[in-house]
Design a protein around this motif. Sequence first.
Motif: not given
Length: 297
Positions: A134, A169-170, A173-175, A215
Amino acid sequence: MTTVTAQDIAALVTTRVQHPERIAELAAARTQPTGLVGSTGRLLLVAADHPARGALRAGDDPLAMGDRPELLARMVRALERPGVDGVLGTADIIEDLLLLGALEGKVVIGSMNRGGLAGTVFEIDDRFTGFDASAIAGAGYQGGKMLFRIDPNDPATPATMQACADATGELASHRLMSMVEPFISGRDESGRMRNDLTIEAVIRSATVAAGLAPTSAYTWLKLPVVEDMEAVLAASTLPVVLLGGEVSSDQDAQFAAWSKALTSPTVRGMVVGRSLLFPPGGDVEAAVDATVEMMTA
């Protein structure tokens, strides 16, 4: 030649004392890179996340990376050279470079796990003490890097593995890119942690790293250059950046090994720290330019 003066350092510290909010403002306002690869078609990053893990040696100097003004001066010089796309570092170094105005248009990769301090009994327990996904996304950086060492004899390994999988993974999720640097590691007779650079070990570490997280769409592997890179690079279809590694006394041989590995279409860049920042003879510009030339050959 660019230098970082005593006045620059004084101004940097004054900003940190009086206007720390300026760091976030500069991150938000900086010119973003147009992509992960630049003019060479590949990604070339200068790495300086070593100090946060207590690894300060470069060549014969055990404290080379412990002199922050000197390290910053060398990084700024490297970042100014054509073909250098960006930097890999911890927050303190990245923020120093932001304050020095050195990251306009550059790819910035935040180093995430620095808890496995060099030379400690808990070295394999490589906790995430740096960036998280983040924070990387919020600052407008391009990805995160993690060190993933697998010690078959240390029960702390699964915790690091799970943390790397979660971080990958995190980031996805933010590409954002997840740059995973895997090794099979273990302690030698003196108790020092060593990476196993046999072909079998490097292939095994690469396959395990490639399978982390829900992913792999945004995962890149950061791999050492070993003798049979063809076999290593056949271990997965993920993009690979080459690890520069230790400063070599035989720079010509080191460059020859890099050049050979760069012929593979799987190799999409290099991440080099000490070998470019503290090359034999000290000519940062020449070392960087030679590396860029290899990448465009």
